[in-house]
Scaffold this active site. Structure first.
Site, PDB file in Angstrom:
ATOM      1  N   CYS A 138     -43.140 -22.156 -29.588  1.00  0.00           N
ATOM      2  CA  CYS A 138     -42.991 -22.987 -28.389  1.00  0.00           C
ATOM      3  C   CYS A 138     -41.848 -23.975 -28.572  1.00  0.00           C
ATOM      4  O   CYS A 138     -42.074 -25.188 -28.703  1.00  0.00           O
ATOM      5  CB  CYS A 138     -44.292 -23.723 -28.126  1.00  0.00           C
ATOM      6  SG  CYS A 138     -45.635 -22.577 -27.929  1.00  0.00           S
ATOM      7  N   GLU A 139     -40.658 -23.450 -28.597  1.00  0.00           N
ATOM      8  CA  GLU A 139     -39.494 -24.271 -28.922  1.00  0.00           C
ATOM      9  C   GLU A 139     -38.273 -23.475 -28.485  1.00  0.00           C
ATOM     10  O   GLU A 139     -38.108 -22.339 -28.898  1.00  0.00           O
ATOM     11  CB  GLU A 139     -39.477 -24.427 -30.452  1.00  0.00           C
ATOM     12  CG  GLU A 139     -38.636 -25.518 -30.991  1.00  0.00           C
ATOM     13  CD  GLU A 139     -39.461 -26.756 -31.335  1.00  0.00           C
ATOM     14  OE1 GLU A 139     -38.880 -27.836 -31.236  1.00  0.00           O
ATOM     15  OE2 GLU A 139     -40.655 -26.640 -31.649  1.00  0.00           O
ATOM     16  N   GLY A 182     -29.741 -19.779 -57.014  1.00  0.00           N
ATOM     17  CA  GLY A 182     -30.970 -19.354 -56.349  1.00  0.00           C
ATOM     18  C   GLY A 182     -30.638 -18.344 -55.263  1.00  0.00           C
ATOM     19  O   GLY A 182     -30.908 -17.143 -55.378  1.00  0.00           O
ATOM     20  N   ARG A 183     -29.970 -18.851 -54.216  1.00  0.00           N
ATOM     21  CA  ARG A 183     -29.641 -18.026 -53.064  1.00  0.00           C
ATOM     22  C   ARG A 183     -28.876 -16.757 -53.445  1.00  0.00           C
ATOM     23  O   ARG A 183     -29.144 -15.673 -52.903  1.00  0.00           O
ATOM     24  CB  ARG A 183     -28.759 -18.858 -52.111  1.00  0.00           C
ATOM     25  CG  ARG A 183     -28.431 -18.180 -50.791  1.00  0.00           C
ATOM     26  CD  ARG A 183     -27.269 -18.903 -50.090  1.00  0.00           C
ATOM     27  NE  ARG A 183     -27.434 -20.327 -50.044  1.00  0.00           N
ATOM     28  CZ  ARG A 183     -28.025 -21.008 -49.059  1.00  0.00           C
ATOM     29  NH1 ARG A 183     -28.491 -20.359 -48.030  1.00  0.00           N
ATOM     30  NH2 ARG A 183     -28.119 -22.318 -49.126  1.00  0.00           N
ATOM     31  N   SER A 193     -24.991 -26.307 -51.607  1.00  0.00           N
ATOM     32  CA  SER A 193     -25.453 -24.931 -51.496  1.00  0.00           C
ATOM     33  C   SER A 193     -24.584 -24.156 -50.515  1.00  0.00           C
ATOM     34  O   SER A 193     -23.944 -24.750 -49.647  1.00  0.00           O
ATOM     35  CB  SER A 193     -26.910 -24.951 -51.029  1.00  0.00           C
ATOM     36  OG  SER A 193     -27.551 -23.749 -51.323  1.00  0.00           O
ATOM     37  N   GLY A 244     -25.751 -23.107 -56.121  1.00  0.00           N
ATOM     38  CA  GLY A 244     -25.041 -23.316 -54.867  1.00  0.00           C
ATOM     39  C   GLY A 244     -24.073 -22.229 -54.452  1.00  0.00           C
ATOM     40  O   GLY A 244     -23.374 -22.380 -53.450  1.00  0.00           O
ATOM     41  N   ARG A 257     -33.818 -21.460 -40.882  1.00  0.00           N
ATOM     42  CA  ARG A 257     -32.431 -21.812 -41.193  1.00  0.00           C
ATOM     43  C   ARG A 257     -31.523 -21.848 -39.969  1.00  0.00           C
ATOM     44  O   ARG A 257     -30.594 -22.647 -39.897  1.00  0.00           O
ATOM     45  CB  ARG A 257     -31.869 -20.882 -42.270  1.00  0.00           C
ATOM     46  CG  ARG A 257     -32.622 -20.966 -43.602  1.00  0.00           C
ATOM     47  CD  ARG A 257     -31.917 -20.259 -44.741  1.00  0.00           C
ATOM     48  NE  ARG A 257     -30.693 -20.932 -45.124  1.00  0.00           N
ATOM     49  CZ  ARG A 257     -29.494 -20.590 -44.739  1.00  0.00           C
ATOM     50  NH1 ARG A 257     -29.324 -19.511 -43.985  1.00  0.00           N
ATOM     51  NH2 ARG A 257     -28.439 -21.271 -45.104  1.00  0.00           N
ATOM     52  N   TYR A 288     -34.721 -18.867 -49.129  1.00  0.00           N
ATOM     53  CA  TYR A 288     -35.004 -19.926 -48.155  1.00  0.00           C
ATOM     54  C   TYR A 288     -35.560 -19.384 -46.834  1.00  0.00           C
ATOM     55  O   TYR A 288     -35.372 -19.977 -45.781  1.00  0.00           O
ATOM     56  CB  TYR A 288     -33.761 -20.810 -47.934  1.00  0.00           C
ATOM     57  CG  TYR A 288     -33.240 -21.378 -49.231  1.00  0.00           C
ATOM     58  CD1 TYR A 288     -34.005 -22.278 -49.958  1.00  0.00           C
ATOM     59  CD2 TYR A 288     -32.015 -20.979 -49.769  1.00  0.00           C
ATOM     60  CE1 TYR A 288     -33.560 -22.781 -51.174  1.00  0.00           C
ATOM     61  CE2 TYR A 288     -31.560 -21.479 -50.979  1.00  0.00           C
ATOM     62  CZ  TYR A 288     -32.342 -22.384 -51.674  1.00  0.00           C
ATOM     63  OH  TYR A 288     -31.903 -22.881 -52.884  1.00  0.00           O
TER      64      TYR A 288
HETATM   65  C1  PLP Z   1     -30.752 -28.948 -58.348  1.00  0.00           C
HETATM   66  C2  PLP Z   1     -30.571 -27.641 -57.681  1.00  0.00           C
HETATM   67  N1  PLP Z   1     -30.314 -26.564 -58.425  1.00  0.00           N
HETATM   68  C3  PLP Z   1     -30.152 -25.352 -57.879  1.00  0.00           C
HETATM   69  C4  PLP Z   1     -30.218 -25.178 -56.515  1.00  0.00           C
HETATM   70  C5  PLP Z   1     -30.047 -23.791 -55.986  1.00  0.00           C
HETATM   71  O1  PLP Z   1     -29.075 -23.694 -55.066  1.00  0.00           O
HETATM   72  P1  PLP Z   1     -28.652 -22.293 -54.464  1.00  0.00           P
HETATM   73  O2  PLP Z   1     -29.867 -21.603 -53.974  1.00  0.00           O
HETATM   74  O3  PLP Z   1     -27.738 -22.660 -53.393  1.00  0.00           O
HETATM   75  O4  PLP Z   1     -27.994 -21.533 -55.567  1.00  0.00           O
HETATM   76  C6  PLP Z   1     -30.451 -26.277 -55.684  1.00  0.00           C
HETATM   77  C7  PLP Z   1     -30.429 -26.161 -54.213  1.00  0.00           C
HETATM   78  O5  PLP Z   1     -29.389 -26.392 -53.613  1.00  0.00           O
HETATM   79  C8  PLP Z   1     -30.652 -27.541 -56.296  1.00  0.00           C
HETATM   80  O6  PLP Z   1     -30.929 -28.603 -55.545  1.00  0.00           O
HETATM   81  N1  LYS Z   2     -32.715 -24.640 -48.074  1.00  0.00           N
HETATM   82  C1  LYS Z   2     -31.295 -24.640 -47.935  1.00  0.00           C
HETATM   83  C2  LYS Z   2     -30.557 -24.955 -49.149  1.00  0.00           C
HETATM   84  C3  LYS Z   2     -31.059 -26.112 -49.907  1.00  0.00           C
HETATM   85  C4  LYS Z   2     -31.006 -25.778 -51.326  1.00  0.00           C
HETATM   86  C5  LYS Z   2     -31.843 -26.646 -52.170  1.00  0.00           C
HETATM   87  N2  LYS Z   2     -31.173 -27.845 -52.648  1.00  0.00           N
HETATM   88  C6  LYS Z   2     -30.825 -23.395 -47.238  1.00  0.00           C
HETATM   89  O1  LYS Z   2     -31.593 -22.662 -46.742  1.00  0.00           O
HETATM   90  O2  LYS Z   2     -29.676 -23.134 -47.130  1.00  0.00           O
END
Ligand code: PLP
Ligand code: LYS
Length: 467
Positions: free
Chosen positions: A395-396, A322-323, A239, A277, A364, A425
């Protein structure tokens, strides 16, 4: 201010890009008005804070939809049959952020849905996304999750272990159905912004290794089962990746396995999923990531080239961003509570700006040492900049939202701060640490603000505690 730490992140503070550049740190609908206040899709953040309180996640609906649409269009074009390809599907990775409305938006924009738990699956189904347009991931799916996926006719279950091949086969047979499965292949490609988010090197929990033969074994076992239908091979390398080279290496590995299977068994896997990713810009110091059209063209080119070399027909291709869809579309709005100047060992000082959220709404920074930026969001500054650290109320001491950012020296209690690029995220990894209720998710549109996910209350938390 003399003695102030000149931190590397001091530069990232920048005004929102008024040209609404799609690759910007802020979503395309963010503007700064003449009075210094930000607006999202024309809605003043002071109004949002007054009506809905802070902290709050604000999603720019048009921006998120636009990014989803851009992916759909780019992949449709690059993988068109007229371009010698066999089509493509874009699955929005719901783990980045999922709500019923967001699932509906991305589906309306032409995307499918990638889910990784029964909870995400439930949201996708509630949104009316048809089962066939949903994929189910997960390295430890429960029997219930698999049964639910089968009952709703999901388009694919991505199997992650040999044990799971067996489990899905048995549950599908029990249900009197044939489960469409993909094999998640670990290609050995190491990519991603942080070790915790790289997912295709050998020594981690995901997938079936190509090198050890586990992936091939899974394929053979699937082909031998009547209750399983092998619909494709899957690779996800990590990612927050901005260099597309890793995807090409992984594509070559997976397409090689596909050709080997075809040569030895006569079965040519119809589809290859190259995962998600794609990276985004969190601060102005980050590289500008490739746009969807560039990603699609690069992947199409790699698939075409490798398949030609291997002498196999091109597969249908899918991806799972996703991101890159949800991240830039969201910002977090906080209110400053206290400002404290702390003396440093080297004789300098650091300005700690505490906000009303923190690691419970954005883990994050603490988890990955992620870099963010922030800006004064509700007024024009009356002083020059100091290098500040934006921290939360937990508290950290690691409860840091923005490690180093230039903020006006007159930043004070009651000020609104906005942190961009928190759409992915953020809410999806939020917690109730210190019994802090999780913030709402608000959609800003030209028609105003709509609550997508309401703010949790202490009563919600108490309701879980049976005493
Ligand atoms: C199998 C899979 N697909 C898609 C994603 C989406 O990744 P990103 O949000 O980085 O695009 C992830 C998270 O890394 C994943 O584990
Ligand atoms: N959660 C992570 C990425 C993991 C994506 C899921 N495999 C982030 O914030 O960057």
């Amino acid at each position: 201010m003399s003695g102030q730490h000149a931190a590397p992140e001091a530069a990232p503070l920048r005004a929102p890009e008024p040209d609404g550049a799609a690759t910007g740190v802020w979503s395309t609908g963010v503007r700064r008005g003449d009075d210094g206040a930000l607006s999202v899709a024309g809605v003043d953040v002071r109004e949002i804070a007054r009506t809905h309180g802070t902290p709050a996640y604000v999603v720019d609906e048009a921006d998120l939809r636009g990014r989803a649409r851009a992916f759909a269009e780019a992949f449709d074009a690059a993988f068109a049959e007229s371009a010698g390809m066999a089509g493509a599907d874009v699955y929005y990775a719901g783990k980045a952020f999922l709500s019923v409305a967001v699932a509906r938006w991305v589906h309306e924009e032409g995307l499918r849905l990638d889910t990784s738990t029964g909870g995400e699956l439930a949201v996708a189904l509630r949104a009316g996304v048809p089962g066939e347009a949903i994929g189910l991931h997960g390295n430890n799916k429960s029997d219930d999750e698999i049964r639910t996926a089968l009952a709703h006719g999901v388009g694919r279950i991505v199997v992650d272990s040999l044990a799971e091949v067996e489990r899905v086969a048995t549950l599908a047979a029990e249900a009197g159905t044939r489960a469409p499965v993909m094999v998640r292949v670990t290609t050995g490609v190491h990519a991603g912004g942080h070790d915790f988010i790289a997912t295709a090197h050998e020594d981690q929990k995901f997938g079936l290794s190509l090198a050890s033969g586990a992936a091939r074994k899974a394929v053979d076992e699937i082909l031998a089962r009547d209750s399983l239908e092998l619909v494709g091979l899957h690779s996800h390398i990590g990612s927050q990746i901005v260099d597309l080279a890793g995807f090409e290496v992984a594509a070559r590995a997976v397409l090689g396995l596909r050709a080997e299977i075809a040569a030895e068994t006569g079965f040519l896997a119809p589809e290859v999923d190259l995962g998600g990713g794609y990276g985004i810009r969190y601060t102005a110091a980050d590289d500008v990531p490739p746009a969807p059209a560039q990603i699609a063209a690069t992947l199409a080119d790699a698939v075409r080239r490798v398949c030609a070399e291997l002498g196999t027909p091109v597969p249908r291709v899918s991806v799972e961003p996703g991101r890159s869809i949800a991240g830039p579309a969201g910002l977090t709005l906080y209110t400053v509570g206290t400002v404290k100047e702390v003396a440093l060992d080297d004789g300098g000082t650091r300005t700690y700006v505490s906000v009303d959220g923190g690691m419970s709404d954005n883990i994050r920074t603490a988890l990955y040492d992620a870099a963010y930026t922030a800006t004064l969001a509700g007024r024009r500054p009356d002083a020059g900049a100091v290098t500040a650290r934006v921290v939360g109320k937990h508290c950290e001491s690691g409860d840091i939202v923005v490690r180093d950012v230039a903020l006006p020296a007159d930043v004070r209690a009651g000020d609104l701060l906005a942190v961009p690029a928190t759409g992915a995220y953020g809410r999806s990894m939020a917690s109730n640490y210190n019994m802090v209720p999780r913030p709402p998710v608000l959609a800003a549109t030209q028609d105003g603000v709509r609550v997508l996910v309401r703010r949790e209350t202490v009563e919600d938390l108490l309701a879980l505690d049976l005493g």
